[in-house]
Design a protein around this motif. Structure first.
Motif, PDB file in Angstrom:
ATOM      1  N   PHE A   1       6.628  12.039  -3.244  1.00 18.07           N
ATOM      2  CA  PHE A   1       6.493  10.742  -3.922  1.00 18.07           C
ATOM      3  C   PHE A   1       5.012  10.451  -4.108  1.00 18.07           C
ATOM      4  CE2 PHE A   1      10.347  10.887  -1.478  1.00 18.07           C
ATOM      5  CZ  PHE A   1      11.293  10.519  -2.436  1.00 18.07           C
ATOM      6  N   ALA A   2       4.624  10.145  -5.333  1.00 18.27           N
ATOM      7  CA  ALA A   2       3.208   9.880  -5.608  1.00 18.27           C
ATOM      8  C   ALA A   2       2.978   8.377  -5.709  1.00 18.27           C
ATOM      9  CB  ALA A   2       2.795  10.573  -6.903  1.00 18.27           C
ATOM     10  N   PHE A   3       1.793   7.949  -5.277  1.00 17.38           N
ATOM     11  CA  PHE A   3       1.457   6.527  -5.238  1.00 17.38           C
ATOM     12  C   PHE A   3       0.071   6.286  -5.833  1.00 17.38           C
ATOM     13  CE2 PHE A   3       4.637   7.311  -2.064  1.00 17.38           C
ATOM     14  CZ  PHE A   3       5.515   6.249  -2.246  1.00 17.38           C
ATOM     15  N   ALA A   4      -0.208   5.002  -6.054  1.00 24.15           N
ATOM     16  CA  ALA A   4      -1.464   4.618  -6.688  1.00 24.15           C
ATOM     17  C   ALA A   4      -2.670   4.776  -5.767  1.00 24.15           C
ATOM     18  CB  ALA A   4      -1.369   3.164  -7.160  1.00 24.15           C
ATOM     19  N   SER A   5      -2.434   4.917  -4.466  1.00 21.40           N
ATOM     20  CA  SER A   5      -3.529   5.184  -3.515  1.00 21.40           C
ATOM     21  C   SER A   5      -2.888   5.685  -2.223  1.00 21.40           C
ATOM     22  CB  SER A   5      -4.337   3.905  -3.221  1.00 21.40           C
ATOM     23  OG  SER A   5      -3.547   2.964  -2.534  1.00 21.40           O
ATOM     24  N   GLY A   6      -3.724   6.208  -1.332  1.00 15.35           N
ATOM     25  CA  GLY A   6      -3.213   6.588  -0.012  1.00 15.35           C
ATOM     26  C   GLY A   6      -2.692   5.354   0.707  1.00 15.35           C
ATOM     27  N   SER A   7      -3.408   4.243   0.565  1.00 16.79           N
ATOM     28  CA  SER A   7      -2.984   3.007   1.241  1.00 16.79           C
ATOM     29  C   SER A   7      -1.645   2.526   0.699  1.00 16.79           C
ATOM     30  CB  SER A   7      -4.048   1.924   1.050  1.00 16.79           C
ATOM     31  OG  SER A   7      -5.298   2.422   1.484  1.00 16.79           O
ATOM     32  N   ALA A   8      -1.415   2.690  -0.607  1.00 14.49           N
ATOM     33  CA  ALA A   8      -0.117   2.302  -1.192  1.00 14.49           C
ATOM     34  C   ALA A   8       0.996   3.189  -0.620  1.00 14.49           C
ATOM     35  CB  ALA A   8      -0.162   2.429  -2.715  1.00 14.49           C
TER      36      ALA A   8
ATOM     37  N   HIS B   1      -0.590  11.660   2.326  1.00 12.85           N
ATOM     38  CA  HIS B   1      -1.903  12.054   1.838  1.00 12.85           C
ATOM     39  C   HIS B   1      -2.577  10.920   1.096  1.00 12.85           C
ATOM     40  CE1 HIS B   1      -2.472  16.308   2.520  1.00 12.85           C
ATOM     41  NE2 HIS B   1      -1.182  16.477   2.322  1.00 12.85           N
ATOM     42  N   SER B   2      -3.888  10.817   1.285  1.00 10.71           N
ATOM     43  CA  SER B   2      -4.705  10.168   0.278  1.00 10.71           C
ATOM     44  C   SER B   2      -5.078  11.322  -0.645  1.00 10.71           C
ATOM     45  CB  SER B   2      -5.952   9.537   0.913  1.00 10.71           C
ATOM     46  OG  SER B   2      -6.850   9.171  -0.126  1.00 10.71           O
ATOM     47  N   THR B   3      -4.433  11.407  -1.806  1.00  8.98           N
ATOM     48  CA  THR B   3      -4.741  12.509  -2.734  1.00  8.98           C
ATOM     49  C   THR B   3      -6.109  12.309  -3.385  1.00  8.98           C
ATOM     50  OG1 THR B   3      -3.501  11.386  -4.477  1.00  8.98           O
ATOM     51  CG2 THR B   3      -2.329  13.074  -3.245  1.00  8.98           C
ATOM     52  N   THR B   4      -6.675  11.113  -3.182  1.00  9.59           N
ATOM     53  CA  THR B   4      -8.047  10.812  -3.579  1.00  9.59           C
ATOM     54  C   THR B   4      -9.015  11.885  -3.067  1.00  9.59           C
ATOM     55  OG1 THR B   4      -7.402   8.515  -3.044  1.00  9.59           O
ATOM     56  CG2 THR B   4      -9.732   8.910  -3.526  1.00  9.59           C
ATOM     57  N   LYS B   5      -8.643  12.522  -1.938  1.00  5.82           N
ATOM     58  CA  LYS B   5      -9.569  13.387  -1.204  1.00  5.82           C
ATOM     59  C   LYS B   5      -9.391  14.849  -1.627  1.00  5.82           C
ATOM     60  CE  LYS B   5     -10.682   9.549   0.895  1.00  5.82           C
ATOM     61  NZ  LYS B   5      -9.835   8.525   0.362  1.00  5.82           N
ATOM     62  N   TYR B   6      -9.094  15.732  -0.673  1.00  8.66           N
ATOM     63  CA  TYR B   6      -9.090  17.164  -1.003  1.00  8.66           C
ATOM     64  C   TYR B   6      -8.055  17.531  -2.064  1.00  8.66           C
ATOM     65  CZ  TYR B   6     -12.228  17.964   2.863  1.00  8.66           C
ATOM     66  OH  TYR B   6     -13.318  17.945   3.684  1.00  8.66           O
ATOM     67  N   VAL B   7      -6.881  16.900  -2.052  1.00 12.79           N
ATOM     68  CA  VAL B   7      -5.813  17.327  -2.950  1.00 12.79           C
ATOM     69  C   VAL B   7      -6.285  17.237  -4.402  1.00 12.79           C
ATOM     70  CG1 VAL B   7      -3.490  16.795  -3.775  1.00 12.79           C
ATOM     71  CG2 VAL B   7      -3.941  16.852  -1.327  1.00 12.79           C
ATOM     72  N   ASN B   8      -6.884  16.129  -4.779  1.00 12.59           N
ATOM     73  CA  ASN B   8      -7.458  16.053  -6.134  1.00 12.59           C
ATOM     74  C   ASN B   8      -8.818  16.753  -6.184  1.00 12.59           C
ATOM     75  OD1 ASN B   8      -7.719  15.132  -8.919  1.00 12.59           O
ATOM     76  ND2 ASN B   8      -9.343  13.827  -8.096  1.00 12.59           N
ATOM     77  N   GLY B   9      -9.669  16.424  -5.223  1.00 14.83           N
ATOM     78  CA  GLY B   9     -10.878  17.209  -5.002  1.00 14.83           C
ATOM     79  C   GLY B   9     -12.051  16.965  -5.921  1.00 14.83           C
ATOM     80  N   HIS B  10     -11.957  16.018  -6.828  1.00 15.64           N
ATOM     81  CA  HIS B  10     -13.064  15.827  -7.763  1.00 15.64           C
ATOM     82  C   HIS B  10     -13.536  14.378  -7.850  1.00 15.64           C
ATOM     83  CE1 HIS B  10     -11.410  19.731  -8.770  1.00 15.64           C
ATOM     84  NE2 HIS B  10     -12.560  20.019  -9.339  1.00 15.64           N
TER      85      HIS B  10
ATOM     86  N   GLY C   1      -5.451   8.069  -5.312  1.00 17.16           N
ATOM     87  CA  GLY C   1      -4.005   8.328  -5.309  1.00 17.16           C
ATOM     88  C   GLY C   1      -3.488   8.617  -3.914  1.00 17.16           C
ATOM     89  N   GLY C   2      -2.175   8.620  -3.788  1.00 20.41           N
ATOM     90  CA  GLY C   2      -1.558   8.897  -2.487  1.00 20.41           C
ATOM     91  C   GLY C   2      -0.241   9.609  -2.656  1.00 20.41           C
ATOM     92  N   ALA C   3       0.293  10.120  -1.547  1.00 22.64           N
ATOM     93  CA  ALA C   3       1.577  10.828  -1.617  1.00 22.64           C
ATOM     94  C   ALA C   3       2.284  10.802  -0.272  1.00 22.64           C
ATOM     95  CB  ALA C   3       1.346  12.281  -2.047  1.00 22.64           C
ATOM     96  N   LEU C   4       3.622  10.902  -0.358  1.00 24.60           N
ATOM     97  CA  LEU C   4       4.470  11.095   0.821  1.00 24.60           C
ATOM     98  C   LEU C   4       5.365  12.280   0.529  1.00 24.60           C
ATOM     99  CD1 LEU C   4       5.634   7.398   1.414  1.00 24.60           C
ATOM    100  CD2 LEU C   4       3.860   8.622   2.710  1.00 24.60           C
ATOM    101  N   ILE C   5       5.559  13.153   1.521  1.00 21.19           N
ATOM    102  CA  ILE C   5       6.411  14.332   1.334  1.00 21.19           C
ATOM    103  C   ILE C   5       7.315  14.456   2.559  1.00 21.19           C
ATOM    104  CG2 ILE C   5       6.439  16.857   1.063  1.00 21.19           C
ATOM    105  CD1 ILE C   5       3.229  15.410   0.194  1.00 21.19           C
ATOM    106  N   THR C   6       8.574  14.779   2.326  1.00 22.93           N
ATOM    107  CA  THR C   6       9.517  14.923   3.449  1.00 22.93           C
ATOM    108  C   THR C   6      10.578  15.962   3.129  1.00 22.93           C
ATOM    109  OG1 THR C   6      10.993  13.697   4.940  1.00 22.93           O
ATOM    110  CG2 THR C   6      11.022  13.024   2.632  1.00 22.93           C
ATOM    111  N   ARG C   7      11.282  16.393   4.211  1.00 21.04           N
ATOM    112  CA  ARG C   7      12.473  17.236   4.043  1.00 21.04           C
ATOM    113  C   ARG C   7      13.725  16.443   4.403  1.00 21.04           C
ATOM    114  NH1 ARG C   7      10.567  22.395   7.755  1.00 21.04           N
ATOM    115  NH2 ARG C   7       9.086  23.256   6.256  1.00 21.04           N
TER     116      ARG C   7
END
Ligand code: P1T
Length: 390
Positions: free
Chosen positions: A76-83, A198-207, A212-218
């Motif tokens: 699930f992607a979000f508008a920030s890690g905090s979101a 994740h705060s995808t703001t950081k390494y995941v996007n990397g630039h 952005g943010g994300a949650l991942i689960t099984r």
């Protein structure tokens, strides 16, 4: 990528997972579908998507890709890690308790302490590295464990497997904030975590050009709840930001290899330098959690924290003298950044609390970028000379 994700290695998934060239025109890169709404052939019978808050093709590609690289089944992607954090915390109800590591991003502390607590969700902050600390923090109302590892900014490493085993015995889900390690270096779901954040703001996007943010689960039941909350709360990213993160993630593996190599080299040199009081880097044998980091991570990461000799005045001189490292919040981009956590990213944590956990006034945090390592060292060297008044 149409074939099953578990047939491919991380670097292949990072480039392809969740994306298939369009059958219509063969575009190799995922199209950016900016449409906020989707025409329906009949009322209530959309083709695939109905409204871009609920779901969007570009966001869905990113969510599939992130799920694949974290070894999850739903992303699930979000508008920030905090979101992402706040949406996940809505799985709790008043009266529930959270156990959280004592060193976390200042904004996560603020959400738990200043936003959730007034709504009846209390958090106990504990040093999860102390034997027995987690066991004694549990009570009948504990509903979530929040684990950031490596921690921001002290770079403590907590044992994900040990925490998840203790939690599983009590039926409590564990969230791992994997922002500092990134999925290239650490796979919390494989170690038993329920959710990766994740705060995808950081390494995941990397630039450093997306928040952005994300949650991942099984866990399918939890995924259903998160899908509902993502739509109901609506803190979703724009399709264009999703596209940028998808583009960034393709090079995550190669970027992380460089971040780790350069950070290891700089951490070694800093540790041997008299102008530095203490260096914290999980990849150094002197790090208290080094053995655990070797077991749990595939590299020490790209972050270094150091105490500049001379306390806050020296730290300020050091930061003001840097030329290649930019003095800025955030981390994980291709460019090197430096900051003062006590004054900047962790200012929302009361000073006594910061000092109690070892987050002193002389602490400086470095995010080591992918520039030439000798240029980075020359920059640190001249700034340390100025900090020491030489
Ligand atoms: O900034 P945002 O995308 O909302 O992510 C929040 C967040 C969550 N978790 C960790 C471990 C983080 O480091 C952050 C954001 N951190 C910074 C901005 C920083 O400079 O530390």
């Amino acid at each position: 990528m149409s074939a099953s994700p578990d047939r491919y290695a991380f670097d292949t998934l990072a480039v392809h997972a969740g994306q298939t060239p369009s059958p219509e025109h063969g575009a190799v890169m995922e199209p950016v579908v900016l449409s906020s709404t989707f025409a329906q052939p009949e009322p209530g019978r959309p083709l695939r998507y109905d409204y871009s808050r609920s779901g969007n093709p570009t966001r869905a590609a990113l969510e599939r890709c992130l799920a694949a690289i974290e070894g999850g089944t739903s992303g699930f992607a979000f508008a920030s890690g905090s979101a992402a954090t706040y949406t996940l915390l809505h799985t709790l109800t008043p009266g529930d308790r959270v156990i959280c590591g004592d060193d976390v991003y200042g904004g996560t502390f603020r959400l738990l302490d200043k936003v959730c607590r007034p709504h009846g969700i209390e958090t106990t902050f504990v040093d999860l590295g102390q034997p027995g600390a987690l066991e004694s923090a549990f009570d009948a109302r504990t509903r979530l464990i929040w684990l950031e590892t490596p921690t921001n900014p002290l770079l403590k490493v907590f044992d994900i497997r040990q925490v998840t085993e203790l939690a599983r015995a009590r039926g409590v889900p564990v969230v791992v904030d994997n922002t500092f390690a990134s999925p290239a270096l650490q796979s919390p779901l494989e170690l038993g975590a329920t959710v990766v954040m994740h705060s995808t703001t950081k390494y995941v996007n990397g630039h450093s050009d997306v928040v952005g943010g994300a949650l991942i689960t099984r866990d399918e039941a939890l995924a259903e709840r998160l899908r509902f909350l993502q739509n109901a709360i609506g803190a979703v990213p724009s399709p264009f930001d999703c596209y940028l993160v998808l583009r960034g993630v393709k090079t995550l593996g190669v970027r992380m290899a460089r971040h780790v190599a350069s950070a290891t080299e700089l951490a070694r040199r800093l540790e041997a330098d008299r102008r530095v009081e203490r260096v914290r880097y999980p990849g150094l044998p002197s790090h208290p959690d080094h053995a655990l980091a070797l077991r749990q991570m595939r590299g020490g990461g790209g972050m270094i924290s150091l105490d500049v000799a001379g306390g806050e005045p020296a730290a300020r001189r050091f930061l003001a003298s840097l030329r290649v490292f930019a003095l800025a919040e955030s981390l994980g981009g291709v460019e090197s950044l430096a900051e003062h956590p006590g004054i900047m990213t962790h200012a929302s944590i009361p000073r006594e609390r910061r000092l109690a956990i070892g987050l002193g006034d002389g602490l400086v945090r470095l995010s080591v970028g992918v520039e030439a390592v000798e240029d980075l060292w020359a920059d640190l060297d001249q700034a340390l000379a100025r900090a020491a008044g030489l």
